[in-house]
Enzyme design. Structure first.
Site, PDB file in Angstrom:
ATOM      1  N   ASP A  48       7.443  -3.747  -0.806  1.00 32.62           N
ATOM      2  CA  ASP A  48       8.757  -4.268  -0.475  1.00 32.62           C
ATOM      3  C   ASP A  48       8.654  -5.479   0.452  1.00 32.62           C
ATOM      4  OD1 ASP A  48       8.030  -2.912   1.819  1.00 32.62           O
ATOM      5  OD2 ASP A  48       9.707  -1.508   1.795  1.00 32.62           O
ATOM      6  N   SER A  49       7.413  -5.862   0.770  1.00 30.59           N
ATOM      7  CA  SER A  49       7.155  -7.152   1.427  1.00 30.59           C
ATOM      8  C   SER A  49       7.657  -8.316   0.596  1.00 30.59           C
ATOM      9  CB  SER A  49       5.658  -7.309   1.698  1.00 30.59           C
ATOM     10  OG  SER A  49       4.904  -7.092   0.511  1.00 30.59           O
ATOM     11  N   ASP A  87       6.187   0.488  -3.836  1.00 31.71           N
ATOM     12  CA  ASP A  87       6.910   0.999  -2.672  1.00 31.71           C
ATOM     13  C   ASP A  87       8.252   1.605  -3.055  1.00 31.71           C
ATOM     14  OD1 ASP A  87       5.149   0.477  -0.622  1.00 31.71           O
ATOM     15  OD2 ASP A  87       6.033  -1.452  -0.084  1.00 31.71           O
ATOM     16  N   LYS A 116       4.664   4.728  -2.912  1.00 28.19           N
ATOM     17  CA  LYS A 116       4.349   4.743  -1.478  1.00 28.19           C
ATOM     18  C   LYS A 116       5.637   4.845  -0.673  1.00 28.19           C
ATOM     19  CE  LYS A 116       2.898   0.950   0.753  1.00 28.19           C
ATOM     20  NZ  LYS A 116       3.892   0.789   1.875  1.00 28.19           N
ATOM     21  N   GLU A 118       7.192   5.427   3.590  1.00 26.43           N
ATOM     22  CA  GLU A 118       6.833   5.217   4.985  1.00 26.43           C
ATOM     23  C   GLU A 118       7.229   6.403   5.857  1.00 26.43           C
ATOM     24  OE1 GLU A 118       7.302   0.330   4.991  1.00 26.43           O
ATOM     25  OE2 GLU A 118       8.337   1.516   6.504  1.00 26.43           O
ATOM     26  N   GLU A 185      -1.099   1.037   9.113  1.00 25.82           N
ATOM     27  CA  GLU A 185      -0.845  -0.346   9.501  1.00 25.82           C
ATOM     28  C   GLU A 185      -0.797  -0.451  11.013  1.00 25.82           C
ATOM     29  OE1 GLU A 185       2.181  -4.100   8.617  1.00 25.82           O
ATOM     30  OE2 GLU A 185       2.431  -2.209   7.533  1.00 25.82           O
TER      31      GLU A 185
END
Length: 268
Positions: A48-49, A87, A116, A118, A185
Site C-alpha cells: 500500500d506504499s 497488502d 500481508k 499490520e 520494519e
C-alpha cells in the site's frame, strides 16, 4: 535463470531454515514485475506504499481495496517465478474476521499468493481465521505505516525492554495462529536477529538489520526516484549502474551476500 522454478511457500521456508537470504521488493505493475522476475527477486510485494510513490499521498491510509486489487492484477500478469504478496489496506480487515477474509480472498482472486496485514495483538485471531481457510498470511510488526499517527511518527520500535518483549510475544502468538511469514520494519537489528533465529517461519526486514531471513525495500526508494527525503536505511542501488535491471540485480546480490543492509542504520 532458465532452470528457475516458481517460488513456493515451502521453498521460502527452506531458504529461511538453511540461511539462504530472501530478496523482496515492492512492485505495482506488469512491466516492473517482469523485470524484477528477470533480476531474480524472490518475492514481489504489492504494497500500500503505492499511495505514497504512485498516488503522491502523504500516507498509506487512503489506499483502497480496489486500488490494491487493480495493482495486484497488473503485477500478477508480469510474474513467472516470484512469490506475490499483497497488502490488506487500511480499513479492509479491521471490523471483523469475516470482513478480513473477504478482503484477503479478493486479493487472492486478483493473483496474490499471500496477503500481508499490520499489527499484532488484536490481529491474532484474524490471522488464524484467514490462515485456517487456506490463505497464507504475512504479519507486519514494528513500525506500521498504517498507524503512523498513533506511533507518534516515524520511530524505531522495540528499543526498550518492554517494547522488545511485546514484539516477541506478538510474533510468537501470530506464528502460533498460522502466520507463514513475519516482516519487521524499523526495529533494532539485535532484536530482529534474535527473533529470526528462533522463528519457524521466514522473517523479512526493512530497516531491521542483516540478521533477518531476507530484506525488502520500496522499489522507487532503491532506484532513487522517490522525491524528497528517504529513510536512512535505504540504499541507492542505481548508483553506478547502466540500467534499472542492473540496479535491481545489484540489490538482489547485496541481499543474497549479506552485504545489505548495514545493521547500524534503522530509522528515518
Amino acid at each position: 535463470m532458465t532452470d528457475r522454478k516458481p517460488m513456493t511457500l515451502p521453498r521460502l521456508a527452506q531458504m529461511h531454515a538453511s540461511g539462504e537470504k530472501i530478496a523482496m521488493l515492492t512492485c505495482y505493475d506488469a512491466a516492473f514485475a517482469s523485470l524484477l522476475d528477470e533480476a531474480g527477486v524472490d518475492i514481489l510485494l504489492i504494497g500500500d506504499s503505492l499511495g505514497n510513490v504512485l498516488q503522491g499521498r502523504g500516507s498509506t491510509a487512503p489506499v483502497s481495496l480496489d486500488d490494491m486489487l487493480y495493482h495486484t492484477t497488473c503485477v500478477r500478469r508480469g510474474v513467472k517465478y516470484a512469490w506475490v504478496v499483497a497488502d490488506l489496506p487500511f480499513d479492509s480487515y479491521h471490523v471483523s474476521k469475516e470482513e478480513a477474509w473477504k478482503s484477503a480472498a479478493a486479493l487472492v482472486k486478483a493473483g496474490a499468493h499471500m496477503v500481508k496485514l499490520e499489527g499484532g495483538g488484536w490481529t491474532t485471531e484474524t490471522v488464524r481465521f484467514i490462515a485456517e481457510r487456506g490463505i497464507p498470511v504475512c504479519c507486519h510488526l514494528g513500525f506500521t505505516p498504517q498507524t503512523v499517527t498513533s506511533l507518534g511518527g516515524f520511530r524505531v520500535q522495540g528499543r526498550d525492554e518492554a517494547g522488545a518483549a511485546r514484539i516477541k510475544a506478538e510474533s510468537m502468538a501470530l506464528v502460533e495462529a498460522g502466520a507463514a511469514m513475519l516482516l519487521y520494519e524499523m526495529v533494532p537489528a539485535v532484536l530482529a536477529a534474535d527473533i529470526t533465529a528462533a522463528s519457524p517461519v521466514p522473517v523479512i526486514g526493512i530497516g531491521a538489520g542483516v540478521g533477518c531471513s531476507g530484506q525488502v525495500l520500496v522499489l522507487h526508494d532503491m532506484l532513487n526516484i522517490t522525491p524528497g527525503r528517504k529513510p536512512r536505511f535505504v540504499k541507492d542501488f542505481m548508483a553506478g549502474q547502466g540500467s534499472i535491471l542492473a540496479g535491481v540485480k545489484a540489490y538482489v546480490d547485496g541481499v543474497k551476500a549479506g552485504t545489505f543492509p548495514v545493521d547500524a542504520v534503522h530509522g528515518f
